[in-house]
Scaffold this active site. Structure first.
Site, PDB file in Angstrom:
ATOM      1  N   ASN A 110     -34.128  29.441 -12.152  1.00  0.00           N
ATOM      2  CA  ASN A 110     -35.742  28.426 -11.497  1.00  0.00           C
ATOM      3  C   ASN A 110     -35.809  28.790  -9.923  1.00  0.00           C
ATOM      4  OD1 ASN A 110     -36.265  26.611 -13.488  1.00  0.00           O
ATOM      5  ND2 ASN A 110     -34.258  25.424 -12.798  1.00  0.00           N
ATOM      6  N   GLU A 165     -30.336  21.976 -18.191  1.00  0.00           N
ATOM      7  CA  GLU A 165     -30.393  22.685 -19.788  1.00  0.00           C
ATOM      8  C   GLU A 165     -29.295  22.730 -20.740  1.00  0.00           C
ATOM      9  OE1 GLU A 165     -27.474  23.895 -16.255  1.00  0.00           O
ATOM     10  OE2 GLU A 165     -29.183  22.957 -16.527  1.00  0.00           O
TER      11      GLU A 165
END
Length: 374
Positions: free
Chosen positions: A254, A293
Site C-alpha cells: 500500500n 489482508e
C-alpha cells in the site's frame, strides 16, 4: 418512476382479451335471442343466412383473439395478430349491421324490437370490451355505421339524413364511453406495472442488502458475519481443515504502490482462493475475508496431507500474483498460511484460534510458508 409503456400496453391488451373471453356467455346469449326473434320473421331464411354469417364472423374473431392473446403473453411479435383482429372486428361490425335490414311489414313488432335491442347492446358491449384496443374497436364501430347507412341502397326509405344522424350519434356515443373506459383500463395497467416494478426493485434491493450483509464489498467473499455463522452450524460429522491466510508485508504494498494497487492484490488473492476451491469441488461460501489482508478458508477435507497440498498450491499462486497483474513487477507478494484440523464437536472459536496461531508461526519462521497447528 418511469413506467415501461410497452409493458403497460401489454397488460392493457391482456386485460382486454380476458374480458373478451369472459364475454363468451353474453355473445352466445345474444346469438340465441337473435335466432328466436328471426323465427318470427317472414323472411326467416334471409335472416338466418345473415345469422350464419354472424356465427362465422364470431368464430373468426375468437380465433383472432386467441392468436393475439398467445402472442402477447409469450411476448412474441404481435403486429400481424393485431391486424387480423382489426379485420375480424370490421367483419363483426358488418354482420351486426346487416341484421338491421328492414323487415317485411307483417313482421311482429316485438321480434323487430328484440333484434334491434340485441344488436345495439351487442355493439356497445363489444366496444366496451375492447375499450383499450382503439383500432379493433373503431374498426367495428366504423364498419357497423357504414353498413347501416348502406342499407339505404336496399331500402330507399332509409335514405334519410335523420336516420344517418341518429346512427352517427349512437356510434359516437358508444365510442366516447368505450374510449373513457379504455383510459381507465390503461391507467389501471400503469398502476399494476408500477407496483410490479416497485416490487421487483424492492426484491432486488433486499437481495442485494442481504448479499452485502454477508459479503465483503471488495472481494465478494464472505465477511466476518458470514464466518461466525459457523458457530451455529458447528463441524460436520467428518473433520475439516481451517486455513488462516495472511498476506505478508501488505502495508508495504500500500505504501509503495498505493491503496488502489493493494485492492487489486486483495481481489486477485480472493479470486485465486475462489478458483482453488472450485477445483477442489468446494463452494466459495467457505472462503472469507476477515478484514485487511486476512483471509480464512474452511476446507471440506479430512486428509491432512491433502489440506497441506491445497495450502501450498494456494501459497504458490498468491506469490505469482505479480506476474498475473500488470504494474506489480517490483512488488513482493506472498502469504503465510496456518492450518488447523477442525474436529467434530469442536467449537469454532477454538479451531480459529489454533489456525491463527499456526499462521503466526509461519510468519515468525520466515513468512511465505505453510504451518500446521499441533
Amino acid at each position: 418512476m418511469t413506467v415501461d409503456p410497452h409493458k403497460v400496453r401489454q397488460e392493457s391488451m391482456i386485460a382486454m382479451l380476458e374480458r373478451e373471453h369472459r364475454s363468451l356467455t353474453s355473445s352466445f346469449l345474444a346469438l340465441a335471442l337473435l335466432a328466436v326473434a328471426f323465427a318470427f320473421f317472414p323472411n326467416k331464411l334471409t335472416m338466418y343466412a345473415l345469422l350464419t354469417l354472424r356465427l362465422a364472423s364470431f368464430a373468426f374473431t375468437r380465433r383472432a383473439a386467441s392468436a393475439l392473446e398467445n402472442a402477447v403473453r409469450k411476448r412474441r411479435e404481435s403486429a400481424s395478430p393485431q391486424r387480423t383482429m382489426i379485420i375480424a372486428m370490421a367483419l363483426t361490425g358488418i354482420t351486426l349491421g346487416l341484421m338491421l335490414l328492414p323487415p317485411p311489414a307483417d313482421t311482429p313488432f316485438a321480434a323487430v324490437q328484440m333484434v334491434r335491442a340485441v344488436i345495439l347492446i351487442a355493439v356497445a358491449l363489444i366496444a366496451v370490451t375492447l375499450a383499450a384496443m382503439p383500432a379493433p374497436r373503431d374498426a367495428m364501430l366504423a364498419s357497423f355505421f357504414v353498413t347501416t347507412c348502406s342499407l339505404s341502397l336496399v331500402e330507399p326509405q332509409l335514405a334519410n339524413p335523420a336516420i344517418w344522424l341518429v346512427a352517427a350519434i349512437i356510434c359516437l356515443g358508444i365510442r366516447t364511453y368505450a374510449s373513457s373506459t379504455g383510459h381507465h383500463i390503461v391507467a389501471a395497467a400503469e398502476v399494476l406495472v408500477e407496483k410490479r416494478q416497485l416490487s421487483e426493485d424492492l426484491s432486488i434491493a433486499l437481495a442485494r442488502a442481504e448479499y452485502l450483509g454477508s459479503r465483503d464489498a471488495l472481494t465478494g467473499l464472505g465477511n466476518r458475519r458470514k464466518l461466525f455463522e459457523q458457530r451455529e452450524t458447528g463441524c460436520a460429522d467428518e473433520s475439516r481443515h481451517v486455513l488462516m491466510i495472511d498476506l505478508d508485508r501488505f502495508k508495504t504494498i500500500n505504501d509503495d504502490f498505493g491503496h488502489s494497487v493493494g485492492d487489486r492484490v486483495l481481489v486477485a488473492a480472493a479470486d485465486i482462493i475462489r478458483e482453488r476451491l472450485a477445483q477442489a469441488g468446494s463452494s466459495d461460501d467457505l472462503a472469507f475475508r476477515l478484514g485487511g489482508e486476512e483471509f480464512l478458508v474452511i476446507l471440506n477435507q479430512d486428509d491432512g496431507a491433502a489440506a497441506r497440498l491445497f495450502a501450498e498450491d494456494l501459497r504458490l499462486e498468491i506469490a505469482d500474483i505479480r506476474s498475473r497483474e500488470k504494474g506489480l513487477e517490483g512488488a513482493t507478494i506472498s502469504a503465510s498460511i496456518g492450518i488447523a484440523r477442525w474436529q467434530p464437536g469442536e467449537e469454532f472459536d477454538d479451531v480459529l484460534q489454533r489456525s491463527d496461531a499456526a499462521c503466526y508461526m509461519a510468519k515468525n519462521t520466515g513468512r511465505n510458508r505453510v504451518r500446521a497447528a499441533a
